[in-house]
Enzyme design. Structure first.
Site, PDB file in Angstrom:
ATOM      1  N   LYS A 217      53.297  39.124  31.408  1.00  6.70           N
ATOM      2  CA  LYS A 217      52.924  38.819  32.788  1.00  6.70           C
ATOM      3  C   LYS A 217      53.887  37.793  33.358  1.00  6.70           C
ATOM      4  CE  LYS A 217      49.426  41.412  33.215  1.00  6.70           C
ATOM      5  NZ  LYS A 217      49.345  42.430  34.251  1.00  6.70           N
ATOM      6  N   ASP A 245      55.439  42.338  34.384  1.00  5.47           N
ATOM      7  CA  ASP A 245      54.425  42.773  35.351  1.00  5.47           C
ATOM      8  C   ASP A 245      54.059  41.608  36.267  1.00  5.47           C
ATOM      9  OD1 ASP A 245      52.251  43.827  36.674  1.00  5.47           O
ATOM     10  OD2 ASP A 245      51.059  44.260  34.884  1.00  5.47           O
ATOM     11  N   GLU A 271      56.811  45.759  36.903  1.00  3.25           N
ATOM     12  CA  GLU A 271      55.605  46.455  37.365  1.00  3.25           C
ATOM     13  C   GLU A 271      55.021  45.730  38.570  1.00  3.25           C
ATOM     14  OE1 GLU A 271      53.107  47.453  34.098  1.00  3.25           O
ATOM     15  OE2 GLU A 271      51.261  47.148  35.221  1.00  3.25           O
ATOM     16  N   ASP A 323      45.847  55.885  36.759  1.00  4.19           N
ATOM     17  CA  ASP A 323      44.693  55.055  36.394  1.00  4.19           C
ATOM     18  C   ASP A 323      43.442  55.936  36.425  1.00  4.19           C
ATOM     19  OD1 ASP A 323      43.809  51.756  36.701  1.00  4.19           O
ATOM     20  OD2 ASP A 323      42.297  53.316  36.942  1.00  4.19           O
ATOM     21  N   HIS A 350      48.160  53.256  33.063  1.00  3.90           N
ATOM     22  CA  HIS A 350      47.643  51.885  33.084  1.00  3.90           C
ATOM     23  C   HIS A 350      46.337  51.837  32.291  1.00  3.90           C
ATOM     24  CE1 HIS A 350      44.904  48.867  35.171  1.00  3.90           C
ATOM     25  NE2 HIS A 350      45.821  48.130  34.577  1.00  3.90           N
TER      26      HIS A 350
HETATM   27  C1  LIG Z   1      43.466  42.019  35.949  1.00  2.00           C
HETATM   28  C2  LIG Z   1      44.040  42.945  34.942  1.00  2.00           C
HETATM   29  O1  LIG Z   1      43.940  42.420  33.650  1.00  2.00           O
HETATM   30  C3  LIG Z   1      45.516  43.280  35.237  1.00  2.00           C
HETATM   31  O2  LIG Z   1      46.258  42.129  35.016  1.00  2.00           O
HETATM   32  C4  LIG Z   1      45.982  44.391  34.316  1.00  2.00           C
HETATM   33  O3  LIG Z   1      45.346  45.567  34.667  1.00  2.00           O
HETATM   34  C5  LIG Z   1      47.483  44.557  34.321  1.00  2.00           C
HETATM   35  O4  LIG Z   1      48.046  44.651  35.574  1.00  2.00           O
HETATM   36  C6  LIG Z   1      48.000  45.639  33.415  1.00  2.00           C
HETATM   37  O5  LIG Z   1      49.012  46.206  33.748  1.00  2.00           O
HETATM   38  O6  LIG Z   1      47.382  45.861  32.383  1.00  2.00           O
HETATM   39 MG   LIG Z   2      49.787  45.867  35.617  1.00  2.00          MG
END
Ligand SMILES: C[C@H](O)[C@@H](O)[C@@H](O)[C@H](O)C(=O)O
Ligand SMILES: [Mg+2]
Length: 435
Positions: A217, A245, A271, A323, A350
């Site tokens: 992240k 991401d 991402e 998703d 995802h």
């Molecule tokens: C709030 C969530 O954990 C996101 O941070 C999560 O879906 C993330 O963007 C991902 O790619 O897994």
């Molecule tokens: Mg993500």
């Protein structure tokens, strides 16, 4: 042909929340305190067979989705599974185009999340009625029937029904999947709220368990990002894969500048660099980062098949992140898988949330076996949280998803977990309030 009719008698929905924010699991640059949650749906039938489904939400948002599911339930009760699957496209349209409720979307936002929850439960019911895991139900299905589940409205300029039929080949590589599974990457080492110590420990453990692809992240602070990316790149070495991401944190030019500064760590993709609705912005970022060998990935908050169509038409993404709970269930995901194939863009689903791994594995197995037949630049996300609450949790072996065997769409949660985490009356939340 179904042996029984399975008439739907009622639909129940519950607000189920896990206090993941306490330990910063799932945290990113925009969602700093996520409580992984579901609007959890059960479709009951006169035969006694039940279908389980949900959509993924965060904490407070869940109660709104629960209301939307209740509003949609009236369209489902009284229908039989047989009736639904004999015209699944029509049923999808019934839910997504209701003359009054479509005003809330159409096919986006809360009402679309609710549609996903209900349809996921119907697909689960169908797979259970056939005694197959959902991926196998799809793999065994006649291509004509698969196509008949998809609503092609608004996408025929990119993909026609005839083209979709041509793409769908009969099951080819099922044996390989059963033996080796589908390759996965992990996001669980580097949520934004984790300390460097935690990141190091989790990365060490993940390497030991055979993981070779890692997502970090980024997006809140460039200095932190540089330090964390350096740390993880040093730990995994030059040959393993790193992705970053930003969860929509930047403006377009800011994204290009920020990611260029992190290019030395050789991320495969950035991402969600900017607003998930900004197709031309993503196209500009894709163009600017291509010379650095960095692609753009997006999809977890891509509203519907029409947005995906435009992302593909505008070369605005290099990795399609479907998703299972954001799009209108399997029906709409099929449309996106087929379009991605036509535009030759790899799909990397995802799964960062509760239960998303359980669901999306079915879709990507189908994609490999009947659509893409390729593993090049493809992998499915994995996060290591909350699987213990499901009756058929994912099985990961050597960083691969092993094909689920139980009938259904792997949506069912343990009743004890649901009771405990139901908001606000579950024990977990009563306890939380007292602290
Ligand atoms: C709030 C969530 O954990 C996101 O941070 C999560 O879906 C993330 O963007 C991902 O790619 O897994
Ligand atoms: Mg993500």
């Amino acid at each position: 042909m179904l042996k029984m009719v399975h008439k739907i008698t009622h639909v129940t929905v519950r607000d189920v929340r896990f206090p993941t924010s306490l330990e910063q699991h799932g945290s990113d640059a925009m969602h700093t305190d996520p409580d992984y949650s579901t609007a959890y749906v059960v479709v009951h039938t006169d035969s006694g067979l039940q279908g389980f489904g949900f959509t993924f939400t965060l904490g407070k948002g869940t109660e709104i989705v629960v209301c939307a599911v209740r509003a949609l339930a009236g369209l489902v009760v009284g229908k039989s599974l047989q009736e639904i699957v004999s015209d699944f496209r029509g049923f999808y349209r019934l839910l997504s185009s209701d003359g009054q409720m479509r005003w809330l979307g159409p096919e986006k936002g809360v009402i679309h999340l609710a549609t996903a929850a209900v349809l996921n439960a119907v697909w689960d019911l169908w797979a259970r009625a056939e005694g197959k895991p959902l991926w196998k139900l799809l793999v065994d299905m006649d291509p004509k029937q698969i196509v008949s589940c998809v609503d092609f409205r608004y996408i025929t300029d990119a993909l026609t029904e005839e083209e979709a039929l041509d793409i769908l080949v009969k099951a080819q590589e099922e044996d390989q999947m059963l033996k080796e599974g589908y390759p996965a990457y992990t996001t669980s080492c580097a949520w934004i709220g984790y300390s460097d110590e935690q990141l190091k420990q989790l990365c060490t453990d993940a390497l030991k368990s055979g993981w070779t692809k890692f997502k970090v992240k980024v997006g809140a602070d460039l200095e932190d990002d540089t330090r964390r990316c350096r740390l993880i790149r040093q730990m995994i070495g030059p040959d393993k894969t790193l992705m970053i991401d930003a969860n929509q944190r930047w403006d377009v030019s800011e994204a290009i500048g920020w990611v260029s500064s992190l290019a030395e760590f050789k991320p495969l993709w950035i991402e969600e660099p900017t607003c998930p609705d900004d197709i031309l912005g993503h196209a500009a970022i894709s163009k600017a980062l291509a010379p650095l060998g960095i692609g753009v990935a997006t999809g977890e908050q891509c509203q519907n098949r029409v947005m995906f169509k435009q992302f593909l038409q505008a070369s605005a993404l290099q990795f399609v992140q479907i998703d299972s709970c954001r799009l209108g269930s399997v029906n709409e995901n099929l449309a996106v898988l087929l379009m991605a194939h036509k535009f030759k863009v790899p799909v990397c689903p995802h799964a960062g949330g509760v239960g998303l791994c359980e669901l999306v594995q079915h879709l990507i197995l189908f994609d490999y076996i009947c659509v893409s037949g390729s593993l090049s630049n493809r992998m499915c996300e994995y996060v290591d949280h909350l699987h213990e609450h499901f009756t058929s949790p994912v099985v990961i072996h050597d960083a691969h998803y092993m094909p689920p065997k139980d009938p259904g769409y792997s949506c069912e949660m343990l009743e004890s977990s649901v009771k405990k985490h139901q908001y606000p009356e579950g024990d977990v939340w009563k306890q939380h309030k007292n602290n």
